[in-house]
Write an enzyme that holds these catalytic residues in place. Structure first.
Site, PDB file in Angstrom:
ATOM      1  N   HIS A 189       0.851  -1.190   0.000  1.00  0.00           N
ATOM      2  CA  HIS A 189       0.000   0.000   0.000  1.00  0.00           C
ATOM      3  C   HIS A 189       0.880   1.232   0.000  1.00  0.00           C
ATOM      4  O   HIS A 189       2.025   1.190   0.446  1.00  0.00           O
ATOM      5  CB  HIS A 189      -0.868   0.009   1.256  1.00  0.00           C
ATOM      6  CG  HIS A 189      -1.887  -1.077   1.280  1.00  0.00           C
ATOM      7  ND1 HIS A 189      -2.491  -1.496   2.428  1.00  0.00           N
ATOM      8  CD2 HIS A 189      -2.392  -1.827   0.291  1.00  0.00           C
ATOM      9  CE1 HIS A 189      -3.331  -2.472   2.148  1.00  0.00           C
ATOM     10  NE2 HIS A 189      -3.296  -2.686   0.852  1.00  0.00           N
ATOM     11  N   THR A 190       0.316   2.324  -0.488  1.00  0.00           N
ATOM     12  CA  THR A 190       1.065   3.575  -0.469  1.00  0.00           C
ATOM     13  C   THR A 190       1.315   3.996   0.975  1.00  0.00           C
ATOM     14  O   THR A 190       0.382   4.147   1.751  1.00  0.00           O
ATOM     15  CB  THR A 190       0.270   4.686  -1.184  1.00  0.00           C
ATOM     16  OG1 THR A 190      -0.185   4.183  -2.420  1.00  0.00           O
ATOM     17  CG2 THR A 190       1.138   5.899  -1.411  1.00  0.00           C
ATOM     18  N   GLN A 191       2.583   4.141   1.342  1.00  0.00           N
ATOM     19  CA  GLN A 191       2.905   4.625   2.680  1.00  0.00           C
ATOM     20  C   GLN A 191       3.305   6.097   2.651  1.00  0.00           C
ATOM     21  O   GLN A 191       3.314   6.764   3.664  1.00  0.00           O
ATOM     22  CB  GLN A 191       4.035   3.795   3.286  1.00  0.00           C
ATOM     23  CG  GLN A 191       3.673   2.346   3.464  1.00  0.00           C
ATOM     24  CD  GLN A 191       2.487   2.161   4.398  1.00  0.00           C
ATOM     25  OE1 GLN A 191       2.350   2.861   5.386  1.00  0.00           O
ATOM     26  NE2 GLN A 191       1.616   1.221   4.080  1.00  0.00           N
TER      27      GLN A 191
END
Lengths: 267, 316
Positions: free
Chosen positions: B36-38
């Site tokens: 996931h985009t962090q």
């Protein structure tokens, strides 16, 4: 794809339908994955509820903040629950939510749907105490990823008395006569304890000593309560930067909901 | 049997063939974890929005930064949805492109389904026949700015709840039709200390300007002046000085509004290191969407910088 086929040896030796254990040192030395995404924020603001003999007042300021920024000066924290259509015509329950506004909106939408479905399925309005318990269940259901809000629910019970319920983020709830929540709660609640429940107030004429009787709380009058709410908020605005801009009050009686807006300091 | 206890009792590949992962969900079959985009990668900076008498002005520059590198200099961050709504994106550019595709498919879906005619749009019907392009469209109930904002904020809130956020801060600008008069049970108190709500429903059902914010957490709010990112610090004070409330916005002309926003874009270019001097500006009003995508900053002068002293190691 490489990892997929890695355990099927090219030499035709027996291999297994699951990945073989990696060489231990390289795996252990890898730093744990850090999740830098935090799904909550605090939008500030404060709410307050007081119930009387035949009414309940729920109030909240209309400022929305993030850090030191003022997002907007008018973002209501008070929501009508139930009633007809998106305008909540004829609704007699008010929910106030303070904390993380996005969770607050999601919670309000869920409770509103539940109350509307109740009327559709049972052909009668949901009582406040039933609605209060349902709200607790909704909050508790998300116990491990909570709605980060302090909720206050107000209405008029089946005997016509003012009903006020307060909640923590995971659904613990209690019926009370007054409650303050949010950023200014620590400023407002002691004032309410003193002025509504008459804490630390004693019979002035009685002699000094341990027998000095405490004043017994009397049911509040509506006009006096509205002034109490206004005083509580004007004082909180002076001492808390996240509270201000406007005061929205909803007064719930057996006849419905009355909404009153008054300005607060905008500094 | 072999010396690997974890293999005991399991079917051997040399006899039964390799395990067929195809029926498993993608996340299990893939030995890599889902990612996931962090944090955002290629980003756009501020978006500004300002309401005026009969519409909204929206602006954002054309830069997409890769960290501190000015990577792409012709990225259009204002996306028109229809004649009533425009979305301005700040934050991750790839997530913006995803949302843009999502909105395009939503638009296609909305136009295929036979949307019912509405009496609300009848008020503007005479003007509708004037422009040939949207004559038929005028009689359909189309998604307005408020509908679109609700949709987008729910997408964003769902994704944050899945711990897979779309790393954007967006402004939705355009027009919406106000709700019918307030319910009869909800009366205003006659007290002299009270005033009417700042955003009280207008008596007529004429479309009114709409401007609202939504971000990666699903946080939403609405105000006559809005800005995302650095603009919240630098542009909002300038815009609020001109438009402190809804009443002031209702008096502001289109020309004044554009002028204020242009001034803010200049201040942002001077002070925001992730900005550039070419930007898009959009005006949405009853006549439709007027989008200009390659506006150059006018009257740029760095003369003020010479007077700045006292930062860093400077000892003069």
């Amino acid at each position: 794809m490489a990892a997929f086929t890695s355990y099927v040896s090219s030499a035709g030796q027996p291999s297994y339908s699951f990945p073989q254990q990696q060489s231990a040192p390289s795996h252990a030395s890898r730093a744990p994955i850090q999740h830098s995404f935090y799904p909550y924020t605090d939008n500030g603001g404060s709410t307050l509820g007081i119930s009387g003999d035949n009414f309940t007042i729920i109030a909240g300021d209309t400022r929305s903040t993030s850090g030191y920024n003022i997002n907007t000066r008018y973002e209501p924290k008070l929501f009508r629950i139930g009633g007809e259509g998106s305008e909540h015509k004829g609704s007699k329950i008010v929910l106030s939510v303070v904390g993380f506004a996005a969770d607050g909106h999601a919670l309000k939408e869920r409770l509103d749907t539940v109350v509307k479905m109740y009327r559709y399925q049972h052909g009668k309005e949901m009582s406040v105490n039933a609605c209060a318990q349902r709200l607790s269940h909704i909050l508790y259901n998300k116990r491990f990823f909570p709605y980060y809000v302090q909720a206050i629910l107000g209405g008029v019970d089946e005997e016509g008395r003012g009903a006020l319920y307060s909640y923590d983020p995971v659904g613990s709830y209690e019926r009370e006569f007054c409650r303050a929540a949010g950023a200014g709660a620590s400023l407002i609640m002691p004032f309410l304890d003193n002025q509504v429940n008459l804490k630390n107030q004693y019979e002035p004429a009685a002699p000094q000593g341990l027998e000095k009787p405490q004043l017994v709380p009397q049911p509040l009058q509506r006009a006096a309560t509205e002034e109490l709410v206004r005083d509580a908020f004007t004082s909180a605005v002076e001492r808390h930067i996240e509270v201000g801009d406007g005061l929205q009050m909803m007064i719930i009686t057996k006849d419905g909901i009355e909404e009153v807006f008054s300005p607060l300091k905008m500094d | 049997m072999n010396h690997l206890p974890q293999a005991w009792g399991r079917p051997r590949d040399d006899i039964y063939g390799a395990y067929d992962h195809s029926y498993l969900p993608q996340t299990h079959a893939n030995t890599h974890p889902t990612t996931h985009t962090q944090s955002p990668v290629v980003t756009g900076t501020s978006v500004l929005g300002l309401k005026f008498k009969d519409g909204v002005v929206l602006a954002a520059d054309n830069l997409a930064s890769y960290g501190s590198l000015a990577r792409f200099t012709d990225v259009k961050r204002l996306k028109p949805f229809n004649r009533k709504a425009v979305v301005g994106f700040g934050g991750d550019v790839s997530d913006m492109q995803y949302l843009d595709r999502l909105l395009n498919s939503l638009d296609v879906q909305e136009n295929y389904s036979g949307a019912a005619t509405t009496e609300e749009d009848d008020g503007e019907a005479p003007a509708a026949t004037a422009d040939g392009e949207g004559g038929e469209d005028k009689h359909k109930a189309i998604l307005d700015a408020k509908n679109l904002h609700t949709y987008l904020s729910k997408v964003l809130y769902k994704r944050r709840s899945d711990f897979n956020p779309l790393w954007n801060a967006i402004l939705v600008a355009g027009l919406t039709t106000p709700p019918p008069p307030a319910p009869s049970t909800s009366t205003s108190s006659p007290k002299d200390t009270t005033t009417s709500k700042p955003t009280g429903p207008a008596p007529s059902r004429k479309p009114i300007p709409y401007l609202a914010y939504a971000d990666l957490l699903g946080t939403t709010y609405s105000s006559p002046t809005l800005a995302t990112g650095f603009g919240a610090h630098l542009a909002v004070p300038i815009m609020r000085r001109a438009v402190p409330d809804e009443a002031a916005a209702a008096k502001l002309s289109r020309e004044e509004a554009v002028e204020i926003v242009k001034k803010c874009m200049k201040v942002l270019f001077y002070r925001d290191a992730r900005s550039m001097n070419e930007y898009s500006l959009c005006v949405i009003d009853g006549k439709g969407v007027d989008l200009q995508e390659n506006i150059k900053l006018e009257g740029e002068s760095w003369a003020f910088a010479e007077g700045i002293k006292g930062y860093g190691t400077q000892t003069v």
